[in-house]
Design a protein around this motif. Sequence first.
Motif: not given
Length: 307
Positions: A40, A42, A52, A178-179, A181, A183, A257-258
Amino acid sequence: MSAEPTERRPGVVMHVRCPDQLPEETYRQVLEQLHELSAVVRTLPPTAAPVDLRGALRYHRATAVHLGEILRLRTASRYGVDVRVGIGPTVTVAATASAQVEGAGGVLAIEAAHAADWLALLPVQDLHGIGPRQAAVLRRYGVDRVGLLAALPAAIVQRLLGKAGRIAAERARGTDPRTVTPRRVPAACPPPSASGTASPTMSSTALRRGRPCSHRSCSSAPNCVAASRPRALTLTLTFAGGAAWEKARRLAALRAEDLVDGNQVAEQLSLDAARRARLTAEETADRIREKFGPGAIGPAATYRPAS
C-alpha cells in the motif's frame, strides 16, 4: 443483547520524503524499495510517498521504526539517496513528522497516544496542510501554535480559514480519517536518443482517444497512455528567413485518480428520454461512420430530397 461498538485501532502510516530536485528515475527506484516493504504505497511526485504499514508489520514481524531504518539503509547503499521518514497514526501526523526530521535523513516516530501533545508544541505553519497564507491569518489572531489551533472551536477556525478551517482544526487535534490509497507512477516514455533522433509525436486524434505510445524502444508502450497526454501545447512557426514565432498555452490542471474499470462504475440514470435517445443516436452514428466512412450518415436536413 446488543453488540458493543469496537474501538477503531490506530493506523500506522510511514511518510517518506526524498531530497529536492531528485531525478525521476531515482524517485522510481525509491518507490520500488517501498513496494518491497508494503503493498500500500501512494506516490506523491516528485519527492514524497505515504505508506500504510499495518499489513507490513505483521508480514515482516518488525516495528515501523525498523522498517524505516531498513528503507534508509537500502536507498543510501544502492542509490546514494538518504530519505526522511515520519511515522504516525495518521497521514497528517506522519507527514508532519517527516518534515521535522533534521538533516538529510532520519526517522521520527510519533506514538498514537502522544500525537496530539506532540503536535500542540509545533508552530502552526509546521502542521501538514497549513499553507503560508493560512498560517499568516492564524498568527494575525495570535494562533501561533498547533495546540492553540486545536483548542479553538471548529466554527471559529472555519470563519478564519474558510471551508478548509474545519479540516485544519480536526488535523490539529490529531484526527485524520484519510487512508493511504495505492497509486503508482505512470510509465514514462524515454527521452530522445543521443544521436539526435527526434522524439515521437502523436496526432491530436491519438491524444484524444488515448492511443498507446508509438515509441519502439519504450518497454511500457501499452501502458504509456497516461504519460502521453499533454499538459501544455506549444506552436512554433519557422519562416524562410530563419525567424521563428512561438506561442504556448497551458492546459487546465485536471487529474483523475483511483481509476477503475468502466463496468465497475455505477451509471447515473437519466429521466430525460429525449436526451437519452439523442445520445444513443449519436453513438450509433459514430459506429456507422467508423465502418462505412464519414459521409455514410448525417443529419437528415443536410440531405437533398430524392427525386
